[in-house]
Design a protein around this motif. Structure first.
Motif, PDB file in Angstrom:
ATOM      1  N   ARG A 157       1.096  -0.956  -0.153  1.00 57.03           N
ATOM      2  CA  ARG A 157      -0.339  -0.406  -0.383  1.00 57.03           C
ATOM      3  C   ARG A 157       0.570   1.299   0.680  1.00 57.03           C
ATOM      4  NH1 ARG A 157      -2.849  -2.000   4.629  1.00 57.03           N
ATOM      5  NH2 ARG A 157      -2.524   0.245   5.222  1.00 57.03           N
ATOM      6  N   ASN A 158       2.267   0.930   0.272  1.00 56.29           N
ATOM      7  CA  ASN A 158       3.049   2.312   0.115  1.00 56.29           C
ATOM      8  C   ASN A 158       3.145   2.979  -1.451  1.00 56.29           C
ATOM      9  OD1 ASN A 158       5.822   3.718  -0.237  1.00 56.29           O
ATOM     10  ND2 ASN A 158       5.805   3.348   1.900  1.00 56.29           N
ATOM     11  N   PRO A 191       4.814  15.224   0.299  1.00 56.18           N
ATOM     12  CA  PRO A 191       4.030  14.278   1.517  1.00 56.18           C
ATOM     13  C   PRO A 191       5.011  12.724   1.378  1.00 56.18           C
ATOM     14  CG  PRO A 191       2.529  14.683  -1.013  1.00 56.18           C
ATOM     15  CD  PRO A 191       3.975  15.226  -0.353  1.00 56.18           C
ATOM     16  N   SER A 192       4.716  11.326   2.901  1.00 55.60           N
ATOM     17  CA  SER A 192       5.211  10.699   2.847  1.00 55.60           C
ATOM     18  C   SER A 192       4.118   9.795   1.234  1.00 55.60           C
ATOM     19  CB  SER A 192       5.164  10.745   4.065  1.00 55.60           C
ATOM     20  OG  SER A 192       5.517   8.833   3.751  1.00 55.60           O
ATOM     21  N   THR A 193       4.957   8.586   1.595  1.00 55.17           N
ATOM     22  CA  THR A 193       4.543   8.038   1.095  1.00 55.17           C
ATOM     23  C   THR A 193       3.645   6.659   1.086  1.00 55.17           C
ATOM     24  OG1 THR A 193       6.387   6.676   0.403  1.00 55.17           O
ATOM     25  CG2 THR A 193       5.592   8.348  -1.411  1.00 55.17           C
ATOM     26  N   SER A 194       3.898   7.014   2.672  1.00 61.43           N
ATOM     27  CA  SER A 194       4.059   5.349   3.546  1.00 61.43           C
ATOM     28  C   SER A 194       2.134   5.159   2.887  1.00 61.43           C
ATOM     29  CB  SER A 194       4.247   5.737   4.884  1.00 61.43           C
ATOM     30  OG  SER A 194       3.503   4.653   5.891  1.00 61.43           O
ATOM     31  N   PRO A 195       1.488   3.927   4.087  1.00 63.49           N
ATOM     32  CA  PRO A 195      -0.044   4.379   3.749  1.00 63.49           C
ATOM     33  C   PRO A 195      -0.556   4.693   5.428  1.00 63.49           C
ATOM     34  CG  PRO A 195       1.435   1.765   4.172  1.00 63.49           C
ATOM     35  CD  PRO A 195       2.070   3.314   3.534  1.00 63.49           C
ATOM     36  N   ALA A 196       0.032   4.379   6.009  1.00 64.68           N
ATOM     37  CA  ALA A 196       0.414   5.415   7.528  1.00 64.68           C
ATOM     38  C   ALA A 196      -0.043   7.063   7.262  1.00 64.68           C
ATOM     39  CB  ALA A 196       1.417   4.838   8.319  1.00 64.68           C
TER      40      ALA A 196
END
Length: 171
Positions: free
Chosen positions: A38-39, A144-149
């Motif tokens: 999901r990243n 912006p962070s690509t993390s799913p979080a």
């Protein structure tokens, strides 16, 4: 647990360096950058540089290198339970050695932080060790962070921010 980062994806033609903080558990397990399904990193790299998740990992790496994109993490190692940046024990952070890396990247012009933690750790652990000439030739941008979080933005909002932030190096 003690987490250790990977070697950079890079060669001397890199114009852009994308910096994360530290690979998450899925990435460490897979031995590959941004392996969590999901990243948004690889879908964004697909849109911008043709290095999307539909390609095998090695083909994505090669596409980024050909496009002048390097990927690395600010931290060489740290202690962290799980994958969240907020779980990184600040006193355990050890930064990668950026001075020789930057010296080996003469075409590098833009450093893009994949989220706030990467930028914060870089400014705290790396910037004080760099010479003025190095920092003067580089432009720094937080994306912006690509993390799913990081669910505060949609994929399309993240993609638009990355496209705008990297406009100077996108062919």
């Amino acid at each position: 647990m003690l987490a250790r980062s990977f070697p950079p994806i890079a060669d001397a033609r890199a114009r852009l360096l994308v910096l994360g903080s530290m690979p998450g558990v899925a990435s460490l397990t897979a031995g590959a950058y941004y392996a969590h399904p999901r990243n948004a990193f690889w879908p964004i790299m697909g849109e911008l540089f043709g290095a999307g998740p539909e390609l095998p990992y090695e083909a994505r790496r090669k596409r980024l290198i050909t496009a002048g994109v390097a990927v690395w993490d600010v931290l060489q190692s740290c202690r962290r339970e799980g994958s969240l940046d907020t779980a990184i024990e600040r006193e355990s952070e050890i930064a990668n050695d950026f001075a020789p890396f930057f010296a080996d990247q003469p075409a590098l012009r833009l450093v893009a932080f994949n989220g706030q933690k990467a930028e914060t750790a870089f400014r705290r652990r790396v910037t004080p060790m760099l010479d003025v000439a190095t920092t003067a030739r580089l432009r720094f941008v937080r994306l912006p962070s690509t993390s799913p979080a990081h669910a505060g933005r949609t994929f399309h909002e993240k993609l638009a921010a990355w496209r705008d932030g990297l406009a100077s190096v996108i062919n």
